[in-house]
Design a protein around this motif. Structure first.
Motif, short mmCIF file in Angstrom:
data_model
loop_
_atom_site.label_atom_id
_atom_site.label_comp_id
_atom_site.label_asym_id
_atom_site.label_seq_id
_atom_site.Cartn_x
_atom_site.Cartn_y
_atom_site.Cartn_z
N ALA A 47 45.50 16.70 45.07
CA ALA A 47 46.49 17.17 44.09
C ALA A 47 47.16 18.46 44.57
N GLU A 48 46.37 19.38 45.14
CA GLU A 48 46.93 20.62 45.67
C GLU A 48 47.90 20.33 46.81
N TRP A 49 47.53 19.38 47.68
CA TRP A 49 48.38 19.06 48.81
C TRP A 49 49.69 18.42 48.35
N PHE A 50 49.59 17.50 47.38
CA PHE A 50 50.79 16.83 46.88
C PHE A 50 51.76 17.82 46.23
N ARG A 51 51.22 18.74 45.44
CA ARG A 51 52.15 19.68 44.78
C ARG A 51 52.78 20.63 45.79
N SER A 52 52.03 20.99 46.83
CA SER A 52 52.61 21.85 47.87
C SER A 52 53.71 21.12 48.63
N ARG A 53 53.47 19.85 48.99
CA ARG A 53 54.48 19.07 49.70
C ARG A 53 55.72 18.86 48.84
N LEU A 54 55.52 18.60 47.57
CA LEU A 54 56.65 18.39 46.66
C LEU A 54 57.48 19.66 46.54
N LEU A 55 56.83 20.81 46.46
CA LEU A 55 57.57 22.06 46.35
C LEU A 55 58.34 22.37 47.63
N VAL A 56 57.78 21.99 48.78
CA VAL A 56 58.53 22.16 50.04
C VAL A 56 59.81 21.35 49.99
#
Length: 578
Positions: free
Chosen positions: A77-86
């Motif tokens: 979940a942390e990785w997905f939200r970081s990628r989405l924000l990028v």
């Protein structure tokens, strides 16, 4: 009457609000990640209160596997939200960068902005905050009450202690922001002043070094630098004191929570597992508050950057891309034009009315300070403060989109500014290089043979600001840039200032050719030879037109006083003979 909401109040907020779905998804991923942050706490409770008492290896394996799975989901979940924000950051840049680019340069041209790069710094600051660690703190902060609620379930005393530390940390953050913001801003301004002064002198190092001005200028810089050091020392001292108190509170919190848990275990109100878990949970509960406190100053600067961007985009809105106009013929009309400048009480131009027709060459004459260069900028629509009417083919000059209008205008200012690139790119105005038009512009200005003698011909790099060229070469290349594409209106401000005899002859020939093609040419000059190609003369003095009309008539009226028939004093800008 409809009152616009916050998200409808400006183009900038509407552009950012368009990404609300993406931020909603980020919020969902944050909810999952924060909910699973309870996993280590629950795992500790199970290990200390169940596994260690039962001594069951199978129970430990099952609990551990469940814990690893949940932590894996949390990490995903942390990785997905970081990628989405990028990706959101890239999309925000694509949505706003062009608008900010156009608006910032227009604001700089109108002298309402210090430098276009400031707007891009603001955009980067807002984008990085919305897609970086700053926004994580706001997504994580709502979970603080939930963690504190879990602490209350473990023990009301620990919940109350968590609320107390949260209030103390919030107060320290508010106190630090209030007392360090102004000194930090003052130090930043002093630093900027010192750097600007230093960079300005670097641009003129040849003059500074040749005349031995380095020592004197260094003393001026040292004064500004000393002011910065003094203000920065004051700001850093305050910041370090507040940071020390904040560190003391954080370390005290960890120890006191552990001590309070131990006391509750001794009194039989809590298990050892709950004591250890509560210590971890306390740190997690107060973590978002620490994040918010640490980003408090960033929030203030981002808010200021956002407001500057919002104001910039509102003042210089995007032109309608579907609006296209018929190519102008080049007829320019000025009606009672008054040009002013910030810091000057009296206007530079005072009620100028004139007409410039296609197929004519108009020479603008007058002594220094009479407003000739200002008039040149007014004619091409780049002077910021103008009253009256400046019409191009009966349409207001400022109603044109500059990108659309640019190819129809040619402008050669007194201060020649070329750009890092090749000769062809500079002549072609850094658009798509049309070889035929580039060569035609070079031939028109007598540059073609000279360019062919360069090692790489038209592909020869000229360096930053054309530093690899002589003053005369820079001026002739700038002249070729001005006539590139045969624009309908060409304004030349002292085009022969740095030219030799051969260059001046090429200039006069170019003007004759452009005139024969029906172009409107305005020529500002002090050289007598240039008057030979002029059809009309406009004589300026103190911002007013003293005389205008056909060349011979104006010169005759200047050289003789009608009432006496005796020669009149000749203004410094005019030759004694034609």
């Amino acid at each position: 009457m409809h009152t616009p909401s916050f998200f409808e109040r400006s183009d900038l907020t509407r552009a950012l609000w368009a990404f609300r779905r993406e931020f909603f998804v980020v919020g969902l991923f944050s909810m999952v990640a924060n909910l699973l942050m309870l996993t280590p706490t629950l795992y500790m409770l199970q290990v200390y209160d169940r596994v260690m008492l039962s001594g069951s290896d199978l129970t430990l394996l099952a609990v551990s596997l469940i814990c690893l799975f949940l932590l894996g989901v949390m990490g995903t979940a942390e990785w997905f939200r970081s990628r989405l924000l990028v990706r959101v950051g890239v999309a925000i840049d694509q949505a706003l960068s062009t608008r900010v680019f156009n608006a910032s340069f227009e604001a700089y041209l109108n002298q309402t902005s210090t430098h276009p790069s400031r707007a891009f710094s603001d955009l980067i600051q807002v984008r990085q905050f919305l897609t970086g660690q700053g926004v994580f703190a706001f997504f994580d902060a709502p979970w603080t009450p939930i963690y504190i609620g879990v602490l209350f379930l473990l023990s009301p005393w620990l919940g109350a202690l968590a609320i107390l530390f949260a209030l103390v940390q919030g107060f320290i953050g508010w106190f630090g922001h209030r007392h360090t913001l102004e000194p930090s801003e003052a130090a930043g301004k002093a630093y900027g002043d010192a750097q600007t002064y230093f960079q300005g002198k670097l641009q003129n190092m040849e003059v500074v070094e040749s005349m031995g001005m380095t020592h004197n200028l260094r003393r001026q810089w040292e004064k500004k630098h000393a002011t910065y050091l003094e203000q920065n020392d004051h700001a850093q001292a305050l910041s370090h004191r507040i940071a020390a108190w904040s560190k003391f509170i954080r370390y005290s919190q960890q120890s006191l929570v552990l001590g309070a848990g131990a006391l509750l275990v001794i009194d039989g109100q809590m298990t050892v597992g709950a004591m250890i878990a509560s210590n971890v949970l306390m740190g997690r509960a107060l973590g978002p508050i620490d994040q918010i406190v640490s980003t408090w100053r960033t929030v203030a600067s981002v808010k200021a950057a956002f407001l500057r961007l919002e104001r910039l985009i509102e003042e210089y809105p995007e032109r309608d891309p579907a609006l296209r106009r018929v190519a102008p013929a080049g007829s320019v009309t000025l009606r009672e034009v008054v040009a002013t400048a910030e810091g000057r009480i009296a206007p530079i131009l005072k009620g100028i009315s004139a007409r410039f027709e296609p197929g004519t060459v108009t020479a603008i004459l007058g002594p220094s300070g009479s407003g000739k260069s200002t008039l040149a900028r007014v004619l091409v629509g780049i002077w910021p403060s103008v009253q009256g009417e400046v019409l191009l083919d009966a349409l207001p000059m400022n109603s044109w989109d500059r990108t659309e209008l640019g190819p129809y205008l040619g402008y050669l200012p007194q201060d020649i500014e070329l750009f890092d690139g090749t000769l062809a790119e500079n002549i072609a105005r850094f658009g798509d290089v049309d070889a035929e038009r580039v060569i035609a512009a070079a031939q028109c200005t007598g540059l073609h043979e000279m360019i062919l003698r360069f090692p790489k011909g038209y592909d020869t790099p000229i360096g930053e600001a054309g530093q690899l060229l002589s003053g005369g070469q820079r001026q002739r290349i700038a002249l070729a840039r001005a006539v590139y594409g045969e624009p309908c209106l060409i304004v030349l401000d002292e085009p022969n200032a740095n030219l030799d005899d051969a260059g001046e002859q090429a200039l006069m020939q170019a003007i004759r050719e452009l005139k024969a093609k029906g172009k409107t040419i305005v020529l500002i000059t002090h050289r007598p030879n240039a008057l030979g190609v002029a059809d009309r003369i406009v004589l300026l003095a103190d911002g007013r037109i003293q005389a205008q009309g056909p060349r011979d008539e104006v010169l005759a009226s200047i050289l003789k006083t009608p009432s006496t028939g005796r020669p009149a004093p000749i203004p410094s800008a005019l030759p004694a003979t034609r």
